[in-house]
Design an enzyme around this catalytic site. Structure first.
Site, PDB file in Angstrom:
ATOM      1  N   ASN A  52       0.792  -1.240   0.000  1.00  0.00           N
ATOM      2  CA  ASN A  52       0.000   0.000   0.000  1.00  0.00           C
ATOM      3  C   ASN A  52       0.825   1.291   0.000  1.00  0.00           C
ATOM      4  O   ASN A  52       0.386   2.302  -0.520  1.00  0.00           O
ATOM      5  CB  ASN A  52      -1.030  -0.014   1.140  1.00  0.00           C
ATOM      6  CG  ASN A  52      -0.432  -0.270   2.490  1.00  0.00           C
ATOM      7  OD1 ASN A  52       0.566  -0.969   2.621  1.00  0.00           O
ATOM      8  ND2 ASN A  52      -1.022   0.294   3.514  1.00  0.00           N
ATOM      9  N   GLY A 111       2.369  -6.476   6.810  1.00  0.00           N
ATOM     10  CA  GLY A 111       1.297  -7.068   6.004  1.00  0.00           C
ATOM     11  C   GLY A 111       0.108  -7.477   6.844  1.00  0.00           C
ATOM     12  O   GLY A 111      -0.157  -6.892   7.898  1.00  0.00           O
ATOM     13  N   SER A 112      -0.589  -8.506   6.377  1.00  0.00           N
ATOM     14  CA  SER A 112      -1.870  -8.878   6.985  1.00  0.00           C
ATOM     15  C   SER A 112      -1.710  -9.869   8.133  1.00  0.00           C
ATOM     16  O   SER A 112      -0.654 -10.495   8.285  1.00  0.00           O
ATOM     17  CB  SER A 112      -2.744  -9.513   5.903  1.00  0.00           C
ATOM     18  OG  SER A 112      -2.102 -10.674   5.415  1.00  0.00           O
ATOM     19  N   GLU A 149       4.554  -5.954  11.613  1.00  0.00           N
ATOM     20  CA  GLU A 149       3.760  -4.723  11.493  1.00  0.00           C
ATOM     21  C   GLU A 149       2.488  -5.105  10.756  1.00  0.00           C
ATOM     22  O   GLU A 149       2.493  -5.265   9.533  1.00  0.00           O
ATOM     23  CB  GLU A 149       4.551  -3.660  10.721  1.00  0.00           C
ATOM     24  CG  GLU A 149       5.800  -3.161  11.438  1.00  0.00           C
ATOM     25  CD  GLU A 149       5.491  -2.221  12.591  1.00  0.00           C
ATOM     26  OE1 GLU A 149       4.381  -1.653  12.621  1.00  0.00           O
ATOM     27  OE2 GLU A 149       6.355  -2.058  13.477  1.00  0.00           O
ATOM     28  N   CYS A 166      -2.687   1.394   6.564  1.00  0.00           N
ATOM     29  CA  CYS A 166      -2.844   0.500   7.728  1.00  0.00           C
ATOM     30  C   CYS A 166      -3.396   1.226   8.934  1.00  0.00           C
ATOM     31  O   CYS A 166      -4.102   0.642   9.741  1.00  0.00           O
ATOM     32  CB  CYS A 166      -1.503  -0.141   8.070  1.00  0.00           C
ATOM     33  SG  CYS A 166      -0.197   1.049   8.349  1.00  0.00           S
ATOM     34  N   GLU A 180     -10.901  -5.744   8.381  1.00  0.00           N
ATOM     35  CA  GLU A 180     -10.275  -4.452   8.092  1.00  0.00           C
ATOM     36  C   GLU A 180     -10.749  -4.002   6.711  1.00  0.00           C
ATOM     37  O   GLU A 180     -10.671  -4.780   5.755  1.00  0.00           O
ATOM     38  CB  GLU A 180      -8.752  -4.636   8.110  1.00  0.00           C
ATOM     39  CG  GLU A 180      -7.967  -3.376   7.821  1.00  0.00           C
ATOM     40  CD  GLU A 180      -6.457  -3.643   7.800  1.00  0.00           C
ATOM     41  OE1 GLU A 180      -6.033  -4.803   7.925  1.00  0.00           O
ATOM     42  OE2 GLU A 180      -5.718  -2.665   7.634  1.00  0.00           O
TER      43      GLU A 180
HETATM   44  P1  NAD Z   1      -0.086  -9.402   2.699  1.00  0.00           P
HETATM   45  O1  NAD Z   1       0.025 -10.018   4.051  1.00  0.00           O
HETATM   46  O2  NAD Z   1      -0.971 -10.029   1.704  1.00  0.00           O
HETATM   47  O3  NAD Z   1       1.366  -9.353   2.012  1.00  0.00           O
HETATM   48  C1  NAD Z   1       2.497  -8.850   2.671  1.00  0.00           C
HETATM   49  C2  NAD Z   1       3.750  -9.525   2.133  1.00  0.00           C
HETATM   50  O4  NAD Z   1       3.689 -10.921   2.400  1.00  0.00           O
HETATM   51  C3  NAD Z   1       3.951  -9.377   0.630  1.00  0.00           C
HETATM   52  O5  NAD Z   1       5.301  -9.099   0.385  1.00  0.00           O
HETATM   53  C4  NAD Z   1       3.565 -10.738   0.076  1.00  0.00           C
HETATM   54  O6  NAD Z   1       4.288 -11.094  -1.065  1.00  0.00           O
HETATM   55  C5  NAD Z   1       3.895 -11.674   1.219  1.00  0.00           C
HETATM   56  N1  NAD Z   1       3.007 -12.840   1.271  1.00  0.00           N
HETATM   57  C6  NAD Z   1       1.696 -12.892   0.918  1.00  0.00           C
HETATM   58  N2  NAD Z   1       1.200 -14.128   1.116  1.00  0.00           N
HETATM   59  C7  NAD Z   1       2.217 -14.872   1.612  1.00  0.00           C
HETATM   60  C8  NAD Z   1       2.336 -16.233   2.045  1.00  0.00           C
HETATM   61  N3  NAD Z   1       1.314 -17.079   1.988  1.00  0.00           N
HETATM   62  N4  NAD Z   1       3.544 -16.656   2.514  1.00  0.00           N
HETATM   63  C9  NAD Z   1       4.581 -15.811   2.579  1.00  0.00           C
HETATM   64  N5  NAD Z   1       4.520 -14.522   2.179  1.00  0.00           N
HETATM   65  C10 NAD Z   1       3.368 -14.049   1.713  1.00  0.00           C
HETATM   66  O7  NAD Z   1      -0.458  -7.883   2.957  1.00  0.00           O
HETATM   67  P2  NAD Z   1      -0.743  -6.740   1.893  1.00  0.00           P
HETATM   68  O8  NAD Z   1      -2.017  -7.028   1.196  1.00  0.00           O
HETATM   69  O9  NAD Z   1       0.466  -6.466   1.087  1.00  0.00           O
HETATM   70  O10 NAD Z   1      -0.950  -5.482   2.853  1.00  0.00           O
HETATM   71  C11 NAD Z   1      -2.161  -5.198   3.468  1.00  0.00           C
HETATM   72  C12 NAD Z   1      -2.119  -5.505   4.944  1.00  0.00           C
HETATM   73  O11 NAD Z   1      -0.936  -4.996   5.536  1.00  0.00           O
HETATM   74  C13 NAD Z   1      -3.240  -4.818   5.713  1.00  0.00           C
HETATM   75  O12 NAD Z   1      -3.736  -5.700   6.691  1.00  0.00           O
HETATM   76  C14 NAD Z   1      -2.561  -3.638   6.367  1.00  0.00           C
HETATM   77  O13 NAD Z   1      -3.202  -3.156   7.505  1.00  0.00           O
HETATM   78  C15 NAD Z   1      -1.232  -4.194   6.666  1.00  0.00           C
HETATM   79  N6  NAD Z   1      -0.245  -3.136   6.770  1.00  0.00           N
HETATM   80  C16 NAD Z   1       0.325  -2.879   7.970  1.00  0.00           C
HETATM   81  C17 NAD Z   1       1.229  -1.840   8.090  1.00  0.00           C
HETATM   82  C18 NAD Z   1       1.908  -1.516   9.377  1.00  0.00           C
HETATM   83  O14 NAD Z   1       2.836  -0.732   9.355  1.00  0.00           O
HETATM   84  N7  NAD Z   1       1.494  -2.057  10.501  1.00  0.00           N
HETATM   85  C19 NAD Z   1       1.554  -1.076   6.974  1.00  0.00           C
HETATM   86  C20 NAD Z   1       0.934  -1.373   5.766  1.00  0.00           C
HETATM   87  C21 NAD Z   1       0.047  -2.403   5.667  1.00  0.00           C
END
Ligand code: NAD
Length: 453
Positions: free
Chosen positions: A112, A185-186, A207, A241, A329
């Site tokens: 994002n 990420g998520s 995070e 996020c 979310e």
């Molecule tokens: P995501 O968890 O889908 O992906 C994050 C990362 O994980 C990516 O690099 C992706 O390639 C990798 N990934 C995805 N699936 C995987 C798997 N099965 N095994 C290993 N790696 C995998 O998250 P997203 O869609 O990129 O981001 C959105 C989420 O991130 C939201 O929940 C948001 O709130 C959160 N977020 C948190 C912060 C923070 O600073 N706390 C900042 C930005 C986003």
């Protein structure tokens, strides 16, 4: 992957990354690379989801420049040994903490804010003296390949390398042993990362996101509060996020809030052309968000264009905690509004849910502010403001419970990538005998006096 990591481990073992001069040089090099690529970065992120050059600078690059400036300025202070007091039992002794880098770090980014979320932890990792493997999100493909190009064409891969890819590549990376894993990420993927790291006892920072509430109490400066709140919600089309996920507004001011909110959205005229709005990242998220919109409850917006990946700023009224939109979310430009009459009741409802990453309190009422701040657990937040707490690096940034583990930014980021090695240094001219047998009554008395009870 194994080879990349071994190369970095061998390099780290030479201690080459530890001198402050080396760390500073690498940070300044990163700054130069960012400067040289400003146009390319703005172009790539616009291709990915129509983010404007203004937004690219203010919420990606600008923050990175600030981080680098701060790290370079404070490097000596952060890295230097930290003197600690002795205690009576160890008198006389010199006590201090050495902050040492963990070693080979893996940083996994989210899509994002693709530049900011990739490079901000990298800056912390380099400042702390680690080597870095960065895996940016593959979702915004133009930014991902630009990040790879910028790094892999300029840095020694034994020190800093970008590995591009999605689930298979990240899974393969996570099978390896790292000395630190930093993930953004998520929740579901956070759990996968945590489990993979546990196999090697690797420390993690996670995070993650969550549903961040915004409270608007009866007495507040509604005009200012509302602007700050809606700005934070619709920034990046709600794909932030720490965006206010939903609003808890006192029932007496709800109608006024909604009518002023409509006027504000009209005034802002959110659009790709104006540069103050972005696309929903992909069709999968378009469909997910579309399902969350209950047309019966929409009081403003609700326009959807799949071809353009556009969802207009949308307000939903009369929402309850049981509605589908309150079960996940949102991560999009839809704002559910829940009216409350009793603050304690609504706080209890929020407390019954996973701990959010952020919380916002828009109020002039000190006692209500204190009540929320002290009763609710959440990552961090702001009073009469939204989002901006992330821009002050003196405030450690991170979640709690389901919204994350650990924190970073500023010195907290340096610590996230450091082991604190505690050292006690003693002189040889004084050797108390009480540690050694025979354990006489006199020694026992002395020890009891020294330790106390
Ligand atoms: P995501 O968890 O889908 O992906 C994050 C990362 O994980 C990516 O690099 C992706 O390639 C990798 N990934 C995805 N699936 C995987 C798997 N099965 N095994 C290993 N790696 C995998 O998250 P997203 O869609 O990129 O981001 C959105 C989420 O991130 C939201 O929940 C948001 O709130 C959160 N977020 C948190 C912060 C923070 O600073 N706390 C900042 C930005 C986003």
């Amino acid at each position: 992957m194994e080879q990349h990591i071994q190369q970095q481990r061998d390099f780290f073992q030479t201690d080459a990354t530890k001198p402050l001069a080396f760390r500073k040089e690498q940070l300044l090099k990163l700054k130069r690379i960012l400067q040289e690529n400003e146009e390319a970065m703005a172009d790539a992120i616009h291709k990915d989801f129509k983010k404007s050059a203004f937004d690219c600078y203010t919420n990606e690059l600008g923050l990175l420049y600030l981080d680098i400036k701060e790290a370079v300025k404070n490097l000596k202070k952060w890295a230097g040994p930290k003197r600690q007091w002795s205690n009576l039992i160890n008198f006389p002794s010199k006590n201090y903490i050495i902050r040492e880098p963990f070693g080979v770090s893996l940083i996994i980014g989210a899509w994002n804010y693709p530049f900011q979320l990739s490079f901000a932890p990298v800056i912390a990792a380099i400042a702390a003296g680690n080597t870095v493997i960065l895996k940016p999100s593959e979702v915004p493909s133009h930014t991902s390949s630009l990040i790879a190009k910028m790094v892999n064409e300029n840095f020694d891969p034994r020190f800093f390398r970008v590995v591009e890819g999605g689930v298979p590549e990240t899974t393969e990376l996570l099978e390896q042993k790292f000395d630190k894993v930093f993930f953004t990420g998520s929740v579901p993927v956070g759990k996968i990362v945590y489990q993979a790291a546990a196999k090697h006892l690797t420390p993690v920072t996670l995070e993650i996101g969550g549903k961040s509430p915004a409270f608007i109490t009866e007495k507040c400066d509604l005009n200012v509060a509302l602007r700050r709140l809606l700005w934070g919600k619709f920034l990046n089309a709600g794909q932030t996020c720490i965006a206010p996920d939903y609003i808890l507004v006192h029932e007496k001011i709800k109608d006024e809030f909604i009518s002023k909110a409509k006027a504000f959205i009209d005034e802002q005229a959110y659009s790709f052309e104006r540069g103050n709005y972005v696309q929903i990242i992909n069709e999968r998220n378009m469909q997910r968000l579309e399902k969350l919109i209950d047309p019966e409850k929409v009081v403003y917006g609700g326009e959807i264009n799949h071809e353009e990946r556009y969802i207009s700023p949308t307000l939903m009224d009369n929402v309850s905690f049981d509605d589908p939109i309150m079960q996940e979310e949102i991560f999009g430009p839809i704002l559910p509004i829940i009216a409350y009459s009793d603050l304690s009741t609504v706080i209890a409802q929020v407390k019954a849910r996973p701990k959010p990453l952020a919380c916002y309190i828009l109020t002039k009422e000190r006692n209500k502010k204190e009540q929320i701040l002290h009763s609710l657990s959440f990552g961090g937040g702001a009073v009469n403001e939204t989002i901006m707490h992330i821009t002050n690096s003196n405030l450690p940034f991170g979640g709690v419970g389901d919204s994350g583990i650990g924190n970073y930014h500023g010195e907290a980021g340096f610590l996230a990538f450091s082991h604190q090695k505690s050292i006690m240094e003693k002189q040889t001219w004084f050797e108390p005998s009480f540690k050694f047998a025979p354990y006489t009554d006199k020694k026992f008395k002395l020890v009891r006096w020294l330790i106390g009870r």
